[in-house]
Scaffold this motif. Sequence first.
Motif, PDB file in Angstrom:
ATOM      1  N   ARG A 250       0.709  -1.076   0.184  1.00 37.18           N
ATOM      2  CA  ARG A 250      -0.005   0.049  -0.035  1.00 37.18           C
ATOM      3  C   ARG A 250       0.887   1.452  -0.048  1.00 37.18           C
ATOM      4  O   ARG A 250       0.421   2.279  -0.712  1.00 37.18           O
ATOM      5  N   ALA A 251       1.878   1.079   0.791  1.00 36.57           N
ATOM      6  CA  ALA A 251       2.974   2.438   0.829  1.00 36.57           C
ATOM      7  C   ALA A 251       3.623   2.763  -0.383  1.00 36.57           C
ATOM      8  O   ALA A 251       3.634   3.888  -0.849  1.00 36.57           O
ATOM      9  N   VAL A 252       4.055   1.627  -1.022  1.00 36.85           N
ATOM     10  CA  VAL A 252       4.343   1.810  -2.567  1.00 36.85           C
ATOM     11  C   VAL A 252       3.347   2.482  -3.514  1.00 36.85           C
ATOM     12  O   VAL A 252       3.917   3.423  -4.207  1.00 36.85           O
ATOM     13  N   ARG A 253       2.254   1.770  -3.397  1.00 34.98           N
ATOM     14  CA  ARG A 253       1.270   2.329  -4.245  1.00 34.98           C
ATOM     15  C   ARG A 253       1.095   3.836  -4.157  1.00 34.98           C
ATOM     16  O   ARG A 253       0.686   4.616  -4.814  1.00 34.98           O
ATOM     17  N   GLU A 254       0.757   4.306  -2.895  1.00 37.15           N
ATOM     18  CA  GLU A 254       0.352   5.495  -2.549  1.00 37.15           C
ATOM     19  C   GLU A 254       1.580   6.394  -2.623  1.00 37.15           C
ATOM     20  O   GLU A 254       1.303   7.679  -3.139  1.00 37.15           O
ATOM     21  N   ALA A 255       2.764   6.082  -2.514  1.00 36.00           N
ATOM     22  CA  ALA A 255       3.808   6.868  -2.605  1.00 36.00           C
ATOM     23  C   ALA A 255       4.056   7.225  -4.018  1.00 36.00           C
ATOM     24  O   ALA A 255       4.309   8.513  -4.597  1.00 36.00           O
ATOM     25  N   ALA A 256       3.790   6.180  -4.962  1.00 40.62           N
ATOM     26  CA  ALA A 256       4.022   6.293  -6.651  1.00 40.62           C
ATOM     27  C   ALA A 256       2.961   7.374  -7.018  1.00 40.62           C
ATOM     28  O   ALA A 256       3.177   8.169  -8.022  1.00 40.62           O
ATOM     29  N   GLY A 257       1.628   7.378  -6.320  1.00 41.54           N
ATOM     30  CA  GLY A 257       0.620   8.564  -6.654  1.00 41.54           C
ATOM     31  C   GLY A 257       0.700   9.791  -6.014  1.00 41.54           C
ATOM     32  O   GLY A 257      -0.381  10.425  -6.399  1.00 41.54           O
ATOM     33  N   ASN A 258       1.711   9.906  -5.168  1.00 43.56           N
ATOM     34  CA  ASN A 258       1.743  11.034  -4.502  1.00 43.56           C
ATOM     35  C   ASN A 258       2.036  12.514  -5.259  1.00 43.56           C
ATOM     36  O   ASN A 258       3.097  12.735  -5.507  1.00 43.56           O
ATOM     37  N   GLU A 259       0.996  13.364  -5.556  1.00 41.16           N
ATOM     38  CA  GLU A 259       0.971  14.521  -6.164  1.00 41.16           C
ATOM     39  C   GLU A 259       1.915  15.581  -5.489  1.00 41.16           C
ATOM     40  O   GLU A 259       2.611  16.547  -6.217  1.00 41.16           O
ATOM     41  N   HIS A 260       1.741  15.509  -4.215  1.00 38.04           N
ATOM     42  CA  HIS A 260       2.432  16.366  -3.211  1.00 38.04           C
ATOM     43  C   HIS A 260       4.010  16.187  -3.467  1.00 38.04           C
ATOM     44  O   HIS A 260       4.715  17.228  -3.764  1.00 38.04           O
ATOM     45  N   HIS A 261       4.508  15.008  -3.372  1.00 35.43           N
ATOM     46  CA  HIS A 261       5.784  14.748  -3.466  1.00 35.43           C
ATOM     47  C   HIS A 261       6.366  14.973  -4.845  1.00 35.43           C
ATOM     48  O   HIS A 261       7.493  15.502  -5.125  1.00 35.43           O
ATOM     49  N   ARG A 262       5.547  14.561  -5.993  1.00 30.82           N
ATOM     50  CA  ARG A 262       6.049  15.043  -7.360  1.00 30.82           C
ATOM     51  C   ARG A 262       5.972  16.598  -7.505  1.00 30.82           C
ATOM     52  O   ARG A 262       7.005  16.904  -8.216  1.00 30.82           O
ATOM     53  N   ALA A 263       5.207  17.301  -6.985  1.00 35.01           N
ATOM     54  CA  ALA A 263       5.284  18.829  -7.158  1.00 35.01           C
ATOM     55  C   ALA A 263       6.457  19.219  -6.404  1.00 35.01           C
ATOM     56  O   ALA A 263       7.105  20.183  -6.992  1.00 35.01           O
ATOM     57  N   LEU A 264       6.938  18.776  -5.109  1.00 35.25           N
ATOM     58  CA  LEU A 264       8.030  19.078  -4.839  1.00 35.25           C
ATOM     59  C   LEU A 264       9.397  18.774  -5.504  1.00 35.25           C
ATOM     60  O   LEU A 264      10.284  19.707  -5.761  1.00 35.25           O
ATOM     61  N   MET A 265       9.269  17.559  -6.146  1.00 36.02           N
ATOM     62  CA  MET A 265      10.579  17.294  -6.917  1.00 36.02           C
ATOM     63  C   MET A 265      10.538  18.029  -8.315  1.00 36.02           C
ATOM     64  O   MET A 265      11.616  18.229  -8.879  1.00 36.02           O
TER      65      MET A 265
END
Length: 296
Positions: A250-265
């Motif tokens: 579940r963690a891997v799945r939610e991290a992969a779709g995490n728009e907040h983190h993608r915006a930071l990157m």
Amino acid sequence: MIPMPDQLVEQASERLLASAARLSRDPMTEIDWEAPVDDLYGLSPEWSTLYGTAYWEELSEEQRRELSRHEAASVASTGIWFELILQQLILRDVYSTDPASSEFQWALTEVADECRHSIMFARATGKLGAPVYRPSFATRELGRLFKTLAVGEAAYAAILVAEEVLDVMQRDWMRDPRVLPLIRQVNNIHVVEESRHMMFARDETREALVGAGRTRRWTSALVIAIAACVIVKAMVNPAVYANVGLDSARAVREAAGNEHHRALMRSSCAGLMEFLGSTGLLTGPAVRIYRRVGLI
């Protein structure tokens, strides 16, 4: 009289050597390695791969701090892996360079900096109480191939990718009172010294591209983008989730779709993408790769 390229390289190397003489740090003496590790985060919580997800909201404060420490340890371990590649690229590049030149001496100064950084990251990881997080076997073998074959702009721009992404992250972490003082000190030292390394990588990339044709730029752009994709994906090992007691799938799945983190990157890479575009290294295929990994 306009300086020739070799003169410009020497002048730039002299400036970097002077900067190193003024600003070089010694983590072995400047960091209090014996200080107790307080009950704080390993990185700014906003930079956690799960921050902003439904799973993050379900975690206790203790779980969030523990996850951040393991993520910080994984980022540091990935940093060691890439710094080892970087050192080999630089040593190979100056193998036949005149030892009396500032270019040669600066190159060895950068290698010395990176050696200290790798030791610093290794010690910090141990203090975080996390296991060793190595990139996957396939990633390590790709790194072995890259350090053997990459030259010129492909080598130096790929180095720049790793340094730029880490730089923005660590600037946030080193100022954040929620982060362990030890980690803030580590990040501060790394940010100060990497600023001149990034300047060096940009200069080397520009110099390597002088006279480069369209096909070479297209090929190099693709190699750099693939390297960036591998580096970014390796930063946080999926094992961190299981090691802090989370549902890994579940963690891997939610991290992969995490728009907040993608915006930071994306925001952390804005300056990098501008530089790559200015040098003709932001081609259509490269942009598609950067977009897929969340850097654009």
